[in-house]
Design a protein around this motif. Structure first.
Motif, short mmCIF file in Angstrom:
data_model
loop_
_atom_site.label_atom_id
_atom_site.label_comp_id
_atom_site.label_asym_id
_atom_site.label_seq_id
_atom_site.Cartn_x
_atom_site.Cartn_y
_atom_site.Cartn_z
N MET A 191 -11.48 -7.81 -9.29
CA MET A 191 -10.85 -7.59 -7.99
C MET A 191 -11.80 -6.80 -7.10
O MET A 191 -12.50 -5.89 -7.57
CB MET A 191 -9.54 -6.81 -8.19
CG MET A 191 -8.80 -6.45 -6.92
SD MET A 191 -9.20 -4.82 -6.29
CE MET A 191 -8.12 -3.79 -7.29
N THR A 247 0.83 -1.21 0.00
CA THR A 247 0.00 0.00 0.00
C THR A 247 0.87 1.25 0.00
O THR A 247 0.55 2.24 -0.66
CB THR A 247 -0.93 -0.01 1.23
OG1 THR A 247 -1.62 -1.26 1.26
CG2 THR A 247 -1.93 1.11 1.18
N ARG A 284 -7.28 -5.80 1.23
CA ARG A 284 -7.26 -4.93 0.07
C ARG A 284 -6.99 -5.74 -1.21
O ARG A 284 -6.31 -6.75 -1.19
CB ARG A 284 -6.14 -3.87 0.21
CG ARG A 284 -6.19 -3.03 1.49
CD ARG A 284 -7.35 -2.07 1.51
NE ARG A 284 -7.47 -1.27 0.31
CZ ARG A 284 -6.82 -0.10 0.10
NH1 ARG A 284 -6.04 0.38 1.04
NH2 ARG A 284 -6.98 0.59 -1.03
N HIS A 285 -7.54 -5.23 -2.32
CA HIS A 285 -7.19 -5.68 -3.67
C HIS A 285 -7.31 -7.20 -3.85
O HIS A 285 -6.39 -7.84 -4.37
CB HIS A 285 -5.77 -5.24 -4.03
CG HIS A 285 -5.46 -3.83 -3.63
ND1 HIS A 285 -4.58 -3.53 -2.61
CD2 HIS A 285 -5.92 -2.66 -4.08
CE1 HIS A 285 -4.50 -2.23 -2.45
NE2 HIS A 285 -5.33 -1.67 -3.33
N LYS A 288 1.92 1.83 -3.41
CA LYS A 288 0.79 2.34 -4.20
C LYS A 288 0.64 3.85 -3.96
O LYS A 288 0.34 4.61 -4.89
CB LYS A 288 -0.48 1.59 -3.80
CG LYS A 288 -1.74 2.03 -4.50
CD LYS A 288 -1.81 1.55 -5.93
CE LYS A 288 -3.15 1.92 -6.57
NZ LYS A 288 -3.16 1.62 -8.01
N GLU A 307 -6.19 -1.05 -14.39
CA GLU A 307 -7.32 -1.35 -13.52
C GLU A 307 -8.33 -0.21 -13.60
O GLU A 307 -7.96 0.96 -13.68
CB GLU A 307 -6.89 -1.59 -12.07
CG GLU A 307 -6.37 -0.38 -11.36
CD GLU A 307 -6.06 -0.63 -9.88
OE1 GLU A 307 -6.62 -1.56 -9.30
OE2 GLU A 307 -5.26 0.13 -9.34
N ASP A 327 -11.97 -4.59 -3.57
CA ASP A 327 -11.09 -3.90 -2.63
C ASP A 327 -11.80 -3.67 -1.30
O ASP A 327 -13.02 -3.47 -1.27
CB ASP A 327 -10.66 -2.56 -3.24
CG ASP A 327 -9.53 -1.93 -2.46
OD1 ASP A 327 -8.84 -2.65 -1.71
OD2 ASP A 327 -9.31 -0.71 -2.59
N LEU A 384 -2.68 -6.60 -6.76
CA LEU A 384 -3.62 -7.72 -6.76
C LEU A 384 -3.19 -8.66 -5.63
O LEU A 384 -2.05 -9.11 -5.59
CB LEU A 384 -3.59 -8.45 -8.10
CG LEU A 384 -4.55 -9.65 -8.23
CD1 LEU A 384 -6.00 -9.19 -8.17
CD2 LEU A 384 -4.30 -10.40 -9.53
N THR A 385 -4.10 -8.92 -4.71
CA THR A 385 -3.80 -9.80 -3.58
C THR A 385 -4.46 -11.15 -3.82
O THR A 385 -5.67 -11.22 -3.99
CB THR A 385 -4.32 -9.18 -2.27
OG1 THR A 385 -3.76 -7.88 -2.14
CG2 THR A 385 -3.89 -10.02 -1.08
#
Lengths: 552, 291
Positions: B193, B70, B217-218, B73, B287, B195, B83-84
Motif C-alpha cells: 500500500m 480518516t 490515501r492508503h 483512523k 500494517e 499512502d 486500504l483504498t
C-alpha cells in the motif's frame, strides 16, 4: 378388514369438509407469471461479456385469492441468477417476499402483510413495484383504511422490503382526504365544481442516536417526521392541484448528514376542451430524499416518491437521454399544449391532425454552501433561494404530430431538442452537458385486416458524449398473433472510429389471449432505463432474450 | 343525514395518530468524541480491523467517505487498517487531469468478486459475505468497527520488514500467533500500500467539483501473495505459531507514477477460506511501513 376401517375413518374425517364445501362458494383465484431470461455472449466491441451461468433469469408469479370480504395473495420471485443490470443483491435469491391478507367490509378495510400505498402525489409516502427498474419498496405491516362518504382516512405501520429482507426502519403514517362537495350542500350535486383537500403525516423510526461522520460524532434523530398538505379543484374543464411537503432534520448518507429540513412543492394545472388541451406543472424539491435507513443510497428503501415532471419518450433514440429526478434539489416546470386540427381544414385534412408541443425544464437549486467554520452549530449544509435556479440539469423541447393519411396509413413525427447534464443526471464526472437533436418518423400501414407493417426511422445528432446515432426498425404484424421485427442502431458519429458499432437485433412476439411470448436476438446498447424519473443502468449485451408473460 | 363515525374507529385513529406524531429535532448535532483508548502497542495482542474502501478519482462523493475513514483512523489508531481500492468506472483514466491510473488487477478482482456497483462502498473485515449486504456505506462503518473491535482476537499478526534501498528488494517476515482454537482453512494475504499521493480528484464538496492537488490515501498498489493469498492454517490450535517470509521487488513506478518507498506499507491479513464455501471473513489485519 383393516383397509375398510381406514377408508371409513377417512370418509368420516372428511365428511364435515365435504358438507362445508357444498354451502360455501369457493372464491376466485387469479394468477400471472412473468419470466425474463437472457443468454449472454462475449462481444468485446461493445463491452458485452458472457456470464459463467450462460443464462440469467428473473421469474415472478403472482397469486391472488378473493372470497367475499376477504382477499389474500402472494408473489414468488426467483433471480437465478439475476439478469445483468439488476442489483446483484437479488442474485441467487428466491422466495416469497410479498404476501398479504385483506378484509374489506362497508367503510373499513384492513390489510396485514405486504402492501403498496401512496399518500397524495407520493412526496412523503409511496411504495410501489416496478420490475423494469428492479424496484420494490413495499411495506410489511398493517394498514387500516376507512371511507365514509366524502372522507377517507388511511393509517399504516410497517417495515420496507429490502431485497429479500426488511430495512431497519419502521414507518408509520396517516393520510386524510376530504371531498368538500360532500359537506357543502350546494356543491354536493355539482358536476362542474369538485374540491378535494388532503393532508398526511409520516414518521420513520430507526435505532441509533449517534454516528461518526467525517470524524465527528453526530447526534442523529431516531424519529424523523414529514407532513404534507394538498388540494385539488376542478372547475368545468379546468383542473388545478397542488401539494406542499416538509420533512424535519433527516441526516443520512444520502445527504451527507446535513440537518437542513426538506421541502417539496408540486403544482399542476390543466385545461382540456374539444380538440385542445393545455398543461402546466411546476416542481421544487429541496433535500427531500426520505429513506427508512439513514445509511441507504440510490433507490434503496425510499419511503417517498418525487413525481416526474418530464415526458417519458417511448421511441428508442428519443429516450436516449432520460431525466432522473434529483431528490437532493431541483426546480423546474413542464408545459404542454395539444391541439387537433379539425377534419376538412387545410392542416387537418380528411382525418384531422393532432399536434403536441411539450417542454419540461429542470435546474439545480440556487444554493450557497455554508463554510464549515460557520456551520459548526447546526450543520445545515447550505441555504437555498426558494425561487432561485442553479445550473441547468435538463431541458427537452419536443413536438409530436400524429397524422392519419388514409384508412390504411398513419404517420407519426417527433422532433426533440434535449439539453442533458450527464454528470448530474447519471452521477458521473467529466461528461459535461449534451446537446442533442433527435427526429423520428414512424409509418404504420395496414396491409390487410390482420397484417400490418410499421417502419420507424430515428436520428440523434450531437457533438457530445457518444456522438450521433441512426436507428431503423421494421415490424410486421403477421396475422392476429405474431409480430416480427428487425432493427439496427448505428453509432456512426462516435468520435472513436473503433466505437462506431451497429446494434442489430431481431425478434418475434406471439400474443394470444392473455399470454405474450417474445424472443429476440442481437446486441443491446448500454443505457439507462427510466420510469417515473427513476432510472436503472443497463450494460451492453449480446445474446438471446426470452420473455413470457401470462395471466389467468 | 350523516352518521357519526363509529366511536371505536375514532379512538383507534386518534390513538394511532398520537403514536406517530413523533419527531426528534436535533438542534446541536455535534457531540463530544467518545473517549477511545488508542493503543498503538502492537505487542499487546488486540483485534485489528481492516476497512477496504472502493473508490475512484472521478467519484465525486468518495472524498467525503475518505474523510470519514480518516476520521475513524484518528479515533482507532493502529486498531484500524485502511486500504483504498481504485476500481471500476470511476477509476478509469480520463481526460486531464484524470489521466493517471491507480487501478490494479487485484483491486479489479476484488471489485468484481464482491459485486461493487456503487461508490463509495467498503468492506469491513468482509463480514456479511455472502449474505449480500457485505458492502457497507460510510454511515455503517463506525458502529461496525466498534462492534468488531469488541470481539476477542483469534489470531495475531506481527510483521517486520527489511527493505534494501540498493536492490529495491523488500523482505517481509510475518508471524501469526493463534490465540484461540479455530476450525477451517485460513489464507494469508500480503499487499503493498502507498499512502499520500497528490493527484486530482472530483469532489462534489468543492465549488468547481475538482481538487487538483487532492491527497489520495492508503492506495492499494500491488499484491505480494496474490489477490486471494496463501493457504497457511488449517484447524489451528491455541498456541500455534506460523512464520512466513516473502520477498518482493518493489518496482520503480506503477503505471508511470514513481513509487515513494518512504510512503509504502505492507498490509497483511488472515481470512477464512474454508472450502467449499469460504466466508472471506477477515480475522486479523496488520500494517507496517516497509522502511
Amino acid at each position: 378388514m383393516g383397509t375398510l376401517k381406514r377408508l371409513l375413518s377417512s370418509l368420516l374425517f372428511f365428511y364435515p369438509l365435504v358438507c362445508l364445501s357444498q354451502t360455501i362458494t369457493p372464491g376466485e383465484i387469479h394468477s400471472d407469471i412473468q419470466v425474463d431470461a437472457q443468454y449472454y455472449r462475449d462481444d468485446s466491441a461493445i463491452g458485452a461479456t458472457s456470464v459463467p451461468e450462460n443464462i440469467l433469469m428473473n421469474s415472478y408469479l403472482n397469486l391472488l385469492y378473493s372470497r367475499g370480504p376477504f382477499s389474500g395473495g402472494l408473489r414468488y420471485e426467483a433471480y437465478l441468477n439475476s439478469i445483468q443490470g439488476y442489483d446483484t443483491r437479488y442474485s441467487g435469491k428466491s422466495g416469497i417476499p410479498y404476501r398479504f391478507i385483506s378484509f374489506a367490509k362497508d367503510e373499513l378495510s384492513v390489510t396485514a402483510g405486504n402492501f403498496y400505498e401512496q399518500f397524495g402525489s407520493g412526496m412523503i409516502l409511496r411504495s410501489y413495484e416496478d420490475k423494469g427498474l428492479g424496484l420494490d419498496n413495499s411495506f410489511d405491516g398493517v394498514r387500516l383504511q376507512y371511507r365514509y362518504n366524502g372522507l377517507q382516512i388511511k393509517t399504516l405501520a410497517g417495515k420496507q422490503r429490502f431485497f429479500f429482507s426488511l430495512g431497519p426502519g419502521i414507518v408509520r403514517g396517516i393520510d386524510t382526504e376530504v371531498s368538500i362537495n360532500e359537506f357543502i350542500p350546494i356543491l354536493r350535486d355539482s358536476s362542474r365544481i369538485r374540491l378535494i383537500l388532503g393532508g398526511s403525516f409520516v414518521s420513520k423510526y430507526q435505532t441509533g442516536t449517534e454516528v461518526v461522520y467525517l470524524g465527528y460524532n453526530l447526534a442523529v434523530p431516531r424519529n424523523v417526521g414529514a407532513w404534507s398538505a394538498r388540494g385539488a379543484a376542478s372547475i368545468g374543464k379546468l383542473n388545478l392541484s397542488g401539494e406542499y411537503c416538509y420533512k424535519i432534520n433527516d441526516p443520512g448518507d444520502f445527504n451527507r448528514y446535513i440537518y437542513k429540513p426538506g421541502t417539496g412543492l408540486l403544482l399542476t394545472a390543466n385545461y382540456s376542451g374539444k380538440g385542445f388541451g393545455i398543461f402546466f406543472g411546476a416542481k421544487r424539491i429541496d433535500n427531500m430524499s426520505y429513506k427508512s435507513d439513514r445509511t441507504a443510497l440510490g433507490t434503496d428503501l425510499n419511503i417517498n416518491y418525487l413525481p416526474a415532471l418530464t415526458k417519458q419518450h417511448t421511441y428508442s433514440l428519443l429516450a436516449y437521454y432520460p431525466y432522473a429526478t434529483q431528490p437532493n434539489g431541483e426546480i423546474g416546470f413542464q408545459s404542454e399544449i395539444n391541439y387537433k386540427f379539425p377534419k376538412g381544414t387545410l392542416l387537418g385534412g380528411r382525418y384531422g391532425t393532432h399536434i403536441t408541443v411539450n417542454c419540461p425544464s429542470f435546474n439545480g437549486l440556487d444554493t450557497a454552501r455554508y463554510p464549515a467554520s460557520d456551520d459548526t452549530l447546526n450543520r445545515l449544509g447550505y441555504s437555498s433561494e426558494f425561487f432561485g435556479a442553479g445550473k441547468l440539469f435538463f431541458n427537452d423541447f419536443n413536438v409530436e404530430v400524429n397524422k392519419k393519411i388514409s384508412s390504411k396509413l398513419k404517420l407519426n413525427f417527433v422532433y426533440a431538442y434535449i439539453i442533458y447534464n450527464k454528470d448530474v443526471v447519471q452521477n458521473l464526472s467529466g461528461y459535461g452537458t449534451v446537446y442533442a437533436h433527435t427526429g423520428m418518423i414512424e409509418g404504420i400501414y395496414r396491409l390487410t385486416s390482420s397484417h400490418s407493417l410499421r417502419l420507424e426511422l430515428e436520428h440523434l445528432y450531437t457533438l457530445q458524449d457518444d456522438g450521433s446515432w441512426a436507428h431503423f426498425l421494421a415490424e410486421w404484424g403477421a396475422g392476429e398473433h405474431f409480430y416480427i421485427y428487425a432493427m439496427d442502431q448505428y453509432n456512426y458519429g462516435n468520435k472513436k472510429p473503433e466505437k462506431r458499432d451497429h446494434y442489430f437485433s431481431c425478434g418475434i412476439t406471439y400474443i394470444k389471449s392473455s399470454t405474450r411470448i417474445s424472443m429476440a436476438y442481437g446486441r443491446q446498447r448500454q443505457g439507462y432505463y427510466c420510469a417515473g424519473g427513476v432510472c436503472r443502468y443497463i450494460p451492453a449485451s449480446n445474446g438471446i432474450t426470452l420473455t413470457v408473460i401470462s395471466s389467468f | 343525514m350523516y352518521r357519526l363515525l363509529p366511536v371505536r374507529v375514532l379512538i383507534a385513529l386518534i390513538f394511532l395518530s398520537a403514536s406517530i406524531f413523533s419527531c426528534d429535532y436535533v438542534e446541536y448535532p455535534y457531540t463530544p468524541p467518545t473517549p477511545v483508548n488508542v493503543n498503538s502497542d502492537t505487542v499487546q495482542k488486540v483485534r485489528k480491523v481492516i476497512l477496504e474502501e472502493f473508490t475512484g478519482h472521478t467519484c465525486g462523493n468518495c472524498p467525503t467517505a475518505a474523510k470519514s475513514a480518516t476520521g475513524l483512523k484518528n479515533i482507532h489508531g493502529d486498531k484500524l487498517v485502511l486500504l483504498t481500492i481504485h476500481e471500476g468506472f470511476f477509476a478509469l483514466p480520463q481526460a486531464p487531469p484524470f489521466t493517471y491510473d491507480f487501478r490494479t488487477a487485484t483491486g479489479t478482482a476484488y471489485g468484481s468478486f464482491f459485486g461493487v456497483i456503487q461508490h463509495p462502498m467498503a468492506l469491513v473485515n468482509r463480514i456479511d459475505y455472502p449474505a449480500n449486504n457485505h458492502l457497507k456505506t460510510p454511515g455503517n462503518w463506525s458502529s461496525l468497527i466498534d462492534s468488531l473491535l469488541d470481539v476477542p482476537v483469534e489470531a495475531f499478526i506481527s510483521m517486520e520488514n527489511d527493505f534494501n534501498e540498493a536492490t529495491k528488494i523488500l523482505d517481509c517476515n510475518i508471524r501469526i500467533d493463534v490465540l484461540r482454537p479455530l476450525t477451517g482453512t485460513f489464507n494469508l494475504v500480503v499487499l503493498l500500500m502507498e499512502d499520500s499521493i497528490q493527484k486530482a480528484q472530483i469532489d462534489y464538496d468543492v465549488p468547481n467539483d475538482t481538487v487538483q492537488d487532492y491527497w489520495h490515501r492508503h492506495i492499494l498498489r500491488a499484491n505480494i501473495t496474490g489477490a486471494w493469498g496463501d493457504s497457511v492454517l488449517t484447524d489451528p490450535q491455541e498456541g500455534d505459531t506460523l512464520l512466513k517470509n516473502y520477498s518482493y521487488s518493489v518496482p520503480a513506478d506503477f503505471k508511470g507514477y514513481p513509487v515513494h518507498t518512504d510512503q509504502c506499507f505492507v498490509i497483511a491479513y488472515l481470512y477464512d477460506a474454508t472450502p467449499p464455501a469460504p466466508t472471506y471473513r477477515i480475522l486479523q489485519a496488520e500494517e507496517t511501513k516497509i522502511k
